[in-house]
Scaffold this motif. Structure first.
Motif, PDB file in Angstrom:
ATOM      1  N   GLY A 475      36.413  44.652 110.792  1.00 29.95           N
ATOM      2  CA  GLY A 475      37.067  43.917 111.867  1.00 29.95           C
ATOM      3  C   GLY A 475      36.055  43.255 112.779  1.00 29.95           C
ATOM      4  O   GLY A 475      34.898  43.690 112.874  1.00 29.95           O
ATOM      5  N   VAL A 476      36.496  42.222 113.472  1.00 33.27           N
ATOM      6  CA  VAL A 476      35.592  41.516 114.374  1.00 33.27           C
ATOM      7  C   VAL A 476      36.338  41.055 115.617  1.00 33.27           C
ATOM      8  O   VAL A 476      37.472  40.609 115.563  1.00 33.27           O
ATOM      9  N   GLU A 477      35.687  41.246 116.756  1.00 38.91           N
ATOM     10  CA  GLU A 477      36.132  40.699 118.034  1.00 38.91           C
ATOM     11  C   GLU A 477      35.050  39.739 118.503  1.00 38.91           C
ATOM     12  O   GLU A 477      33.858  40.087 118.495  1.00 38.91           O
ATOM     13  N   VAL A 478      35.430  38.533 118.899  1.00 38.99           N
ATOM     14  CA  VAL A 478      34.467  37.518 119.315  1.00 38.99           C
ATOM     15  C   VAL A 478      34.730  37.160 120.775  1.00 38.99           C
ATOM     16  O   VAL A 478      35.833  36.764 121.141  1.00 38.99           O
ATOM     17  N   ARG A 479      33.705  37.333 121.593  1.00 44.29           N
ATOM     18  CA  ARG A 479      33.839  37.080 123.021  1.00 44.29           C
ATOM     19  C   ARG A 479      32.783  36.092 123.488  1.00 44.29           C
ATOM     20  O   ARG A 479      31.717  35.949 122.869  1.00 44.29           O
ATOM     21  N   ASP A 480      33.095  35.450 124.598  1.00 47.18           N
ATOM     22  CA  ASP A 480      32.174  34.508 125.222  1.00 47.18           C
ATOM     23  C   ASP A 480      31.848  35.034 126.608  1.00 47.18           C
ATOM     24  O   ASP A 480      32.672  34.950 127.530  1.00 47.18           O
ATOM     25  N   GLY A 489      38.851  29.564 119.557  1.00 50.34           N
ATOM     26  CA  GLY A 489      38.367  28.412 118.804  1.00 50.34           C
ATOM     27  C   GLY A 489      37.154  28.681 117.949  1.00 50.34           C
ATOM     28  O   GLY A 489      36.810  27.857 117.086  1.00 50.34           O
ATOM     29  N   ALA A 490      36.475  29.812 118.141  1.00 47.95           N
ATOM     30  CA  ALA A 490      35.317  30.131 117.312  1.00 47.95           C
ATOM     31  C   ALA A 490      35.755  30.421 115.881  1.00 47.95           C
ATOM     32  O   ALA A 490      36.857  30.921 115.633  1.00 47.95           O
ATOM     33  N   MET A 491      34.899  30.111 114.916  1.00 41.33           N
ATOM     34  CA  MET A 491      35.175  30.380 113.512  1.00 41.33           C
ATOM     35  C   MET A 491      34.296  31.526 113.041  1.00 41.33           C
ATOM     36  O   MET A 491      33.078  31.542 113.287  1.00 41.33           O
ATOM     37  N   VAL A 492      34.911  32.500 112.372  1.00 40.83           N
ATOM     38  CA  VAL A 492      34.183  33.647 111.845  1.00 40.83           C
ATOM     39  C   VAL A 492      34.082  33.509 110.334  1.00 40.83           C
ATOM     40  O   VAL A 492      35.078  33.214 109.656  1.00 40.83           O
ATOM     41  N   ARG A 493      32.885  33.729 109.796  1.00 42.33           N
ATOM     42  CA  ARG A 493      32.652  33.680 108.360  1.00 42.33           C
ATOM     43  C   ARG A 493      32.022  34.991 107.897  1.00 42.33           C
ATOM     44  O   ARG A 493      31.087  35.479 108.509  1.00 42.33           O
ATOM     45  N   LEU A 494      32.570  35.532 106.828  1.00 45.16           N
ATOM     46  CA  LEU A 494      32.045  36.768 106.254  1.00 45.16           C
ATOM     47  C   LEU A 494      31.629  36.498 104.817  1.00 45.16           C
ATOM     48  O   LEU A 494      32.464  36.182 103.964  1.00 45.16           O
ATOM     49  N   TRP A 536      30.718  28.775 117.316  1.00 42.02           N
ATOM     50  CA  TRP A 536      31.512  28.143 118.371  1.00 42.02           C
ATOM     51  C   TRP A 536      31.745  26.668 118.026  1.00 42.02           C
ATOM     52  O   TRP A 536      30.992  26.085 117.228  1.00 42.02           O
ATOM     53  N   PRO A 537      32.766  26.044 118.607  1.00 43.21           N
ATOM     54  CA  PRO A 537      33.015  24.629 118.320  1.00 43.21           C
ATOM     55  C   PRO A 537      31.811  23.724 118.581  1.00 43.21           C
ATOM     56  O   PRO A 537      31.664  22.696 117.904  1.00 43.21           O
ATOM     57  N   ASP A 538      30.936  24.098 119.526  1.00 41.91           N
ATOM     58  CA  ASP A 538      29.762  23.262 119.805  1.00 41.91           C
ATOM     59  C   ASP A 538      28.582  23.566 118.886  1.00 41.91           C
ATOM     60  O   ASP A 538      27.499  23.013 119.060  1.00 41.91           O
ATOM     61  N   GLY A 539      28.784  24.450 117.899  1.00 43.59           N
ATOM     62  CA  GLY A 539      27.741  24.743 116.928  1.00 43.59           C
ATOM     63  C   GLY A 539      26.919  25.984 117.208  1.00 43.59           C
ATOM     64  O   GLY A 539      26.135  26.413 116.355  1.00 43.59           O
ATOM     65  N   TRP A 540      27.053  26.590 118.391  1.00 42.14           N
ATOM     66  CA  TRP A 540      26.306  27.812 118.712  1.00 42.14           C
ATOM     67  C   TRP A 540      26.769  28.938 117.791  1.00 42.14           C
ATOM     68  O   TRP A 540      27.964  29.086 117.522  1.00 42.14           O
ATOM     69  N   ALA A 556      29.234  38.474 120.464  1.00 42.89           N
ATOM     70  CA  ALA A 556      29.382  37.893 121.796  1.00 42.89           C
ATOM     71  C   ALA A 556      28.333  36.824 122.040  1.00 42.89           C
ATOM     72  O   ALA A 556      27.168  36.962 121.633  1.00 42.89           O
ATOM     73  N   ARG A 557      28.749  35.768 122.695  1.00 48.43           N
ATOM     74  CA  ARG A 557      27.829  34.750 123.181  1.00 48.43           C
ATOM     75  C   ARG A 557      27.416  35.146 124.578  1.00 48.43           C
ATOM     76  O   ARG A 557      28.265  35.298 125.463  1.00 48.43           O
ATOM     77  N   PRO A 558      26.111  35.343 124.829  1.00 45.60           N
ATOM     78  CA  PRO A 558      25.680  35.856 126.141  1.00 45.60           C
ATOM     79  C   PRO A 558      25.875  34.837 127.250  1.00 45.60           C
ATOM     80  O   PRO A 558      26.010  33.635 127.008  1.00 45.60           O
ATOM     81  N   SER A 559      25.891  35.348 128.471  1.00 45.53           N
ATOM     82  CA  SER A 559      26.046  34.452 129.613  1.00 45.53           C
ATOM     83  C   SER A 559      24.891  33.452 129.682  1.00 45.53           C
ATOM     84  O   SER A 559      25.080  32.306 130.098  1.00 45.53           O
ATOM     85  N   ASP A 560      23.712  33.891 129.263  1.00 41.77           N
ATOM     86  CA  ASP A 560      22.586  32.971 129.086  1.00 41.77           C
ATOM     87  C   ASP A 560      22.487  32.700 127.590  1.00 41.77           C
ATOM     88  O   ASP A 560      21.831  33.427 126.864  1.00 41.77           O
ATOM     89  N   ASP A 561      23.173  31.659 127.125  1.00 43.21           N
ATOM     90  CA  ASP A 561      23.277  31.476 125.680  1.00 43.21           C
ATOM     91  C   ASP A 561      22.057  30.827 125.055  1.00 43.21           C
ATOM     92  O   ASP A 561      22.082  30.460 123.887  1.00 43.21           O
ATOM     93  N   SER A 562      20.974  30.689 125.804  1.00 38.03           N
ATOM     94  CA  SER A 562      19.718  30.264 125.184  1.00 38.03           C
ATOM     95  C   SER A 562      19.080  31.411 124.434  1.00 38.03           C
ATOM     96  O   SER A 562      18.178  31.226 123.631  1.00 38.03           O
ATOM     97  N   LYS A 563      19.601  32.638 124.690  1.00 33.61           N
ATOM     98  CA  LYS A 563      19.074  33.817 124.020  1.00 33.61           C
ATOM     99  C   LYS A 563      19.991  34.207 122.877  1.00 33.61           C
ATOM    100  O   LYS A 563      21.195  34.339 123.049  1.00 33.61           O
ATOM    101  N   GLY A 564      19.444  34.412 121.721  1.00 36.56           N
ATOM    102  CA  GLY A 564      20.208  34.899 120.595  1.00 36.56           C
ATOM    103  C   GLY A 564      20.858  33.818 119.767  1.00 36.56           C
ATOM    104  O   GLY A 564      21.467  34.105 118.748  1.00 36.56           O
ATOM    105  N   ALA A 565      20.733  32.542 120.174  1.00 36.06           N
ATOM    106  CA  ALA A 565      21.310  31.473 119.376  1.00 36.06           C
ATOM    107  C   ALA A 565      20.490  31.294 118.113  1.00 36.06           C
ATOM    108  O   ALA A 565      19.294  31.512 118.077  1.00 36.06           O
ATOM    109  N   THR A 566      21.170  30.889 117.025  1.00 29.04           N
ATOM    110  CA  THR A 566      20.482  30.672 115.756  1.00 29.04           C
ATOM    111  C   THR A 566      20.742  29.274 115.248  1.00 29.04           C
ATOM    112  O   THR A 566      21.652  28.596 115.699  1.00 29.04           O
TER     113      THR A 566
END
Length: 566
Positions: A475-480, A489-494, A536-540, A556-566
């Protein structure tokens, strides 16, 4: 979030066997089963009718699954009707109900009515519900659609609700049925699309009749369509009606179901609207605040022979596991529920007959739709709630007092080759005949499969727990965390080690007049998970390699999303 073991008291389960029609030999033939939750909330929908066949009587109701108290399990909201002209008001008055899930507190799945405790006393003639965190405070809010003024119930820090639709500017008095929260302009605030039905007033009601002259409910075509509404969230607790500026008012039709998804893979959220007996809308987001209707050019406006059908509900998902999203739309008895398969980017084809859905869905009127994975094999199976909107002649001849009831249906996905209706091998819900409307889906008991809540018209609400086949799951929960809410709106791929790629979009909308669990569950079959990714829709993106099975994962997308983006 770990899987939570639960003890559930249940009625006798429903065990299915299935005839697989044209599906390939060797497909699993043992049947999954559902069980009724016992004890269940005693909610019974009342359409408030007086025998005058007033149109609103036959279209409700719906509800919502959402975690209103933030304890991690799904609570339940049921929308109620009201006394119509010519009917004595009920005592106590009819009202919507909120039921708190006691799973986390007691370890036992049960629901407690907290409606009065949280000051959520919704009156009016209810139709459905939508759920979203409109103020990004981490608490989910509730929007109730009505025949009459819609309501917005803000979820307050003290655990109570406050009605704020008028102050927020979204208390439109059109006949609204389904709604969707989405961030169409990418500013981080959830906007709102409301599907409106027809222009109906009791003092202008048309009288309609069955072939032999007895009174009956009317077709929507005898009334003017009501234009849908699009509201932009200003971020200050209010919304701006941008229906005209966005182009939504140009084509009013009989809106019933709505779902937001990225139809053309351009990173912008689009909207599909199921319109009753009028062409469906596919509103393509232009990225400048406007939308263009591509229903006709996309192939979604009508069926394969160009006929606009009595579209009620809609569900979106990757039916054939080819990496893009398809749609199934429910329809009137004598038509068929229609499968629109996406063959190219943003182009759809009616594959209903090819996938075996045409013949078994013609005898019934479909409303709510839900994808369930009955055997935990990763393929999206289908549940449909059925109930007529005009008298079923065989029932009327027998003197049935409400001759609209029909059995609900389950369809097995034969690994992307087609659907087969499952035949019952014993008692249970799917041998009942009721007047089904909204169908909400979510993991109520936290055991890794999708349960169902069926909202009947003029009948009891049903809670069906999926007993499943004991398959492996993830299972997956996706948060911003930038906005402290679900990443709508985020897309999950497994990616699985057998080469399959499973996709699921995060959202609460779809079906008919309901809000669903925003988490997504992947059945794994015999395969192992290799890579879990949310985009995310913007590509993050955020990626989890080799995720553990038999549990939920938080991406989760962090509040400072410059960290952890790929």
């Amino acid at each position: 979030m770990l899987k939570t073991p639960t003890t559930v008291m249940v009625l006798a389960g429903l065990l299915w066997s299935c005839g697989l029609g044209e599906l390939e030999p060797g497909h699993r033939s043992e049947g999954p089963h559902f069980v009724d939750l016992e004890p269940a909330p005693d909610f019974v929908h009342d359409h408030g009718g007086s025998g005058r066949f007033l149109f609103p009587e036959v279209m409700g109701g719906g509800g919502a699954l959402f975690d209103y108290d933030g304890d991690g399990d799904l609570d339940l909201y049921a929308v109620q009707g009201a006394a119509l002209p010519g009917t004595e008001p009920k005592s106590p008055p009819l009202s919507d109900r909120l039921y708190q899930n006691q799973l986390r507190e007691s370890g036992l799945l049960s629901f407690h009515d907290v409606t009065e405790d949280v000051l959520l006393q919704a009156g009016g003639y209810g139709m459905g519900a939508a759920v979203g965190d409109v103020d990004n405070d981490g608490r989910v809010d509730l929007f109730v659609t009505q025949w009459g003024a819609n309501q917005l119930w803000r979820n307050l820090p003290d655990g109570t609700f406050e009605e704020r639709a008028n102050a927020a500017g979204i208390d439109d008095e059109s006949w609204s049925v389904s709604a969707s929260f989405l961030d169409f302009d990418g500013d981080g605030w959830l906007d709102l699309y409301v599907a409106n039905y027809v222009d109906y007033e009791v003092d202008r009601a048309v009288k309609c009749f069955r072939p032999l002259g007895a009174p009956d409910y009317c077709s929507p075509l005898v009334y003017r369509p009501a234009a849908d509404s699009l509201y932009r969230n200003r971020g200050d607790g209010t919304f701006e009606d941008v229906s005209l500026a966005a182009g939504i008012l140009r084509r009013p039709r009989n809106g019933l179901g709505v779902v937001a998804f990225d139809a053309n893979s351009d990173g912008l959220m689009d909207l599909f609207v199921a319109n009753d007996m009028t062409p469906n809308h596919l509103w393509i987001n232009q990225g400048d605040g406007t939308f263009v209707d591509r229903g006709l050019s996309s192939g979604l406006a009508a069926n394969a022979v160009g006929k606009a059908e009595a579209s009620m509900g809609v569900v979106v998902g990757d039916i054939d596991e080819d990496g893009d999203e398809d749609l199934i739309v429910s329809h009137l008895r004598g038509e068929s529920n229609t499968l629109y398969l996406q063959e190219e980017n943003g182009l759809f084809v009616d594959a209903t007959r090819r996938f075996g859905l045409e013949a078994p869905s013609r005898p019934t009127t479909g409303f709510g739709l839900a994808f369930v994975d009955l055997w935990s094999d990763g393929w999206l199976d289908l549940a449909v709630s059925n109930g007529s909107v005009t008298a079923v002649e065989a029932l009327a001849r027998e003197g049935d007092p409400y001759p609209l009831h029909e059995p609900d249906q389950l369809f097995l996905n034969g690994e992307g080759m087609g659907f087969a209706e499952l035949a019952s091998a014993g008692g249970g819900h799917f041998q009942r005949s009721e007047v089904g409307r909204g169908l909400a889906s979510g993991d109520l008991d936290e055991d890794g499969d999708v349960d169902l809540v069926l909202f009947n018209n003029l009948g009891p609400m049903r809670i069906l727990l999926a007993a499943g086949a004991g398959g492996r799951w993830l299972g997956v929960e996706v948060r911003d965390d930038r906005y402290d809410r679900v990443a709508t709106g985020a897309m999950v791929r497994l990616q699985l080690d057998d080469g399959r790629l499973l996709i699921r979009r995060i959202g609460r909308d779809g079906s008919y007049a309901v809000a669903n669990d925003p988490r997504r569950i992947f059945g794994l079959g015999q395969a192992g998970p290799v890579r879990l990714e949310a985009t995310w829709p913007d590509g993050w993106r955020v990626v989890l390699e080799s995720p553990e099975t038999e549990r939920y994962h938080l991406l989760a997308r962090p509040s400072d999303d410059s960290k952890g983006a790929t």
